[in-house]
Scaffold this motif. Sequence first.
Motif, PDB file in Angstrom:
ATOM      1  N   GLU A 135      -3.746  12.931  -0.726  1.00  0.00           N
ATOM      2  CA  GLU A 135      -2.641  12.771   0.218  1.00  0.00           C
ATOM      3  C   GLU A 135      -2.569  11.364   0.811  1.00  0.00           C
ATOM      4  O   GLU A 135      -1.498  10.778   0.930  1.00  0.00           O
ATOM      5  CB  GLU A 135      -2.801  13.786   1.361  1.00  0.00           C
ATOM      6  CG  GLU A 135      -3.035  15.228   0.907  1.00  0.00           C
ATOM      7  CD  GLU A 135      -1.797  15.865   0.323  1.00  0.00           C
ATOM      8  OE1 GLU A 135      -0.701  15.319   0.514  1.00  0.00           O
ATOM      9  OE2 GLU A 135      -1.935  16.912  -0.346  1.00  0.00           O
ATOM     10  N   LYS A 136      -3.727  10.839   1.222  1.00  0.00           N
ATOM     11  CA  LYS A 136      -3.752   9.552   1.912  1.00  0.00           C
ATOM     12  C   LYS A 136      -5.075   8.863   1.592  1.00  0.00           C
ATOM     13  O   LYS A 136      -6.125   9.510   1.570  1.00  0.00           O
ATOM     14  CB  LYS A 136      -3.599   9.741   3.422  1.00  0.00           C
ATOM     15  CG  LYS A 136      -3.537   8.453   4.237  1.00  0.00           C
ATOM     16  CD  LYS A 136      -3.296   8.750   5.706  1.00  0.00           C
ATOM     17  CE  LYS A 136      -3.341   7.499   6.559  1.00  0.00           C
ATOM     18  NZ  LYS A 136      -2.344   6.490   6.132  1.00  0.00           N
ATOM     19  N   GLU A 137      -5.027   7.555   1.347  1.00  0.00           N
ATOM     20  CA  GLU A 137      -6.238   6.853   0.958  1.00  0.00           C
ATOM     21  C   GLU A 137      -7.233   6.753   2.116  1.00  0.00           C
ATOM     22  O   GLU A 137      -6.850   6.668   3.285  1.00  0.00           O
ATOM     23  CB  GLU A 137      -5.905   5.449   0.426  1.00  0.00           C
ATOM     24  CG  GLU A 137      -5.246   4.531   1.426  1.00  0.00           C
ATOM     25  CD  GLU A 137      -4.915   3.166   0.834  1.00  0.00           C
ATOM     26  OE1 GLU A 137      -5.426   2.847  -0.249  1.00  0.00           O
ATOM     27  OE2 GLU A 137      -4.146   2.419   1.472  1.00  0.00           O
TER      28      GLU A 137
ATOM     29  N   HIS B 259      -9.633   0.962  -2.149  1.00  0.00           N
ATOM     30  CA  HIS B 259      -9.731   2.245  -1.465  1.00  0.00           C
ATOM     31  C   HIS B 259     -10.776   3.095  -2.184  1.00  0.00           C
ATOM     32  O   HIS B 259     -11.330   2.691  -3.209  1.00  0.00           O
ATOM     33  CB  HIS B 259      -8.372   2.944  -1.355  1.00  0.00           C
ATOM     34  CG  HIS B 259      -7.753   3.348  -2.651  1.00  0.00           C
ATOM     35  ND1 HIS B 259      -6.449   3.761  -2.771  1.00  0.00           N
ATOM     36  CD2 HIS B 259      -8.246   3.410  -3.913  1.00  0.00           C
ATOM     37  CE1 HIS B 259      -6.173   4.058  -4.011  1.00  0.00           C
ATOM     38  NE2 HIS B 259      -7.256   3.856  -4.731  1.00  0.00           N
TER      39      HIS B 259
ATOM     40  N   ARG C 200       0.838  -1.210   0.000  1.00  0.00           N
ATOM     41  CA  ARG C 200       0.000   0.000   0.000  1.00  0.00           C
ATOM     42  C   ARG C 200       0.874   1.263   0.000  1.00  0.00           C
ATOM     43  O   ARG C 200       0.556   2.262   0.635  1.00  0.00           O
ATOM     44  CB  ARG C 200      -0.959   0.031   1.196  1.00  0.00           C
ATOM     45  CG  ARG C 200      -1.766  -1.224   1.427  1.00  0.00           C
ATOM     46  CD  ARG C 200      -2.607  -1.598   0.253  1.00  0.00           C
ATOM     47  NE  ARG C 200      -3.673  -0.633  -0.052  1.00  0.00           N
ATOM     48  CZ  ARG C 200      -4.542  -0.801  -1.064  1.00  0.00           C
ATOM     49  NH1 ARG C 200      -4.449  -1.858  -1.864  1.00  0.00           N
ATOM     50  NH2 ARG C 200      -5.470   0.107  -1.283  1.00  0.00           N
ATOM     51  N   LYS C 201       1.982   1.193  -0.729  1.00  0.00           N
ATOM     52  CA  LYS C 201       2.892   2.323  -0.857  1.00  0.00           C
ATOM     53  C   LYS C 201       3.231   2.539  -2.327  1.00  0.00           C
ATOM     54  O   LYS C 201       3.109   1.626  -3.140  1.00  0.00           O
ATOM     55  CB  LYS C 201       4.179   2.085  -0.062  1.00  0.00           C
ATOM     56  CG  LYS C 201       3.989   2.035   1.445  1.00  0.00           C
ATOM     57  CD  LYS C 201       5.325   1.828   2.140  1.00  0.00           C
ATOM     58  CE  LYS C 201       5.164   1.820   3.656  1.00  0.00           C
ATOM     59  NZ  LYS C 201       6.467   1.623   4.350  1.00  0.00           N
TER      60      LYS C 201
ATOM     61  N   ASN D  69      -6.610  13.715   3.927  1.00  0.00           N
ATOM     62  CA  ASN D  69      -6.761  12.768   2.825  1.00  0.00           C
ATOM     63  C   ASN D  69      -6.765  13.436   1.459  1.00  0.00           C
ATOM     64  O   ASN D  69      -6.282  12.862   0.480  1.00  0.00           O
ATOM     65  CB  ASN D  69      -8.050  11.962   2.996  1.00  0.00           C
ATOM     66  CG  ASN D  69      -8.075  11.187   4.294  1.00  0.00           C
ATOM     67  OD1 ASN D  69      -8.654  11.643   5.279  1.00  0.00           O
ATOM     68  ND2 ASN D  69      -7.432  10.035   4.322  1.00  0.00           N
TER      69      ASN D  69
ATOM     70  N   MET E 157      -6.304  12.575   9.889  1.00  0.00           N
ATOM     71  CA  MET E 157      -5.322  12.658   8.809  1.00  0.00           C
ATOM     72  C   MET E 157      -5.883  13.472   7.647  1.00  0.00           C
ATOM     73  O   MET E 157      -7.087  13.478   7.400  1.00  0.00           O
ATOM     74  CB  MET E 157      -4.960  11.253   8.312  1.00  0.00           C
ATOM     75  CG  MET E 157      -4.463  10.310   9.400  1.00  0.00           C
ATOM     76  SD  MET E 157      -2.870  10.830  10.091  1.00  0.00           S
ATOM     77  CE  MET E 157      -1.802  10.573   8.675  1.00  0.00           C
TER      78      MET E 157
ATOM     79  N   SER F  95     -10.756  14.999   5.649  1.00  0.00           N
ATOM     80  CA  SER F  95      -9.939  14.304   6.637  1.00  0.00           C
ATOM     81  C   SER F  95     -10.711  13.165   7.276  1.00  0.00           C
ATOM     82  O   SER F  95     -11.944  13.207   7.407  1.00  0.00           O
ATOM     83  CB  SER F  95      -9.450  15.272   7.711  1.00  0.00           C
ATOM     84  OG  SER F  95     -10.540  15.802   8.450  1.00  0.00           O
TER      85      SER F  95
END
Length: 250
Positions: free
Chosen positions: A202-204, A170, A118-119, A236, A234, A230
């Motif tokens: 930014e983030k899943e 995701h 997941r990267k 997102n 976090m 968010s």
Amino acid sequence: MAQSYKQKQVVRYYMCDRTNKLTLSMLVNVLLEISGQQSALLNRGEDFVRAMGLSWIIIHYDFEISRLPKAEETVEIETIATEYNKLFTYRDFYVRDKNNEVIITVKTTFALMDLEKRKMARLPEIVIEPYQAEFSKRIRRNVKAQPVEKESASQKVFDVSYFDIDSNNHVNNSRYINWALESLDEAFLSNHTIKKGVISFEKEVKENETVTSYSNTYEEEELITTHHLSANGMTNCTATFVWDRNKKEG
């Protein structure tokens, strides 16, 4: 020279909002479908990259919109993978009307995700080579979204459901766009149209999480909205849009 791919597209009613204009989220879905068609023709479709344990993800969108096409209008969409480096590839889209005028330009940043870790993963040459994009060591500095002032922001909360999740496990990126815009009220959305904007992922977001969508509205030289999504504290997704007021017809 980078490979160009073109495809005609009829804008259907289900792709449009109550003003009969193509929605931004549907625009994104159509663009990604066109890029997927090019990849399949080059034998670099989703099955090819998944066999390597990878999948394409979107990092950034940059929109320039002179107008959004209406329901039942036929447009031509062109896409070109222009440049890449060790981590990112850059793909441009052009939407043209029946007069061959460009009405939408979208510049995107893609990356490959390792499905197990997941990267982000390095871009293998075997994946990129058929597109004939230019290699560059430089990493582009995408235009950043303006910050949101949460204390004065409008906000709306969304629960992530089963049907929000795509084949990468995701949230599909078109859902982020809807969540961002749905923090604006109906009167604003009915009376304004996006003319440019940037979106950064930014983030899943994952299933069963709760997403809070914040937005501010500013009017100085231009009418601007800023957005922040968010979950679990976090960041997102962030976005900024510049808007035009709709002209009254008749």
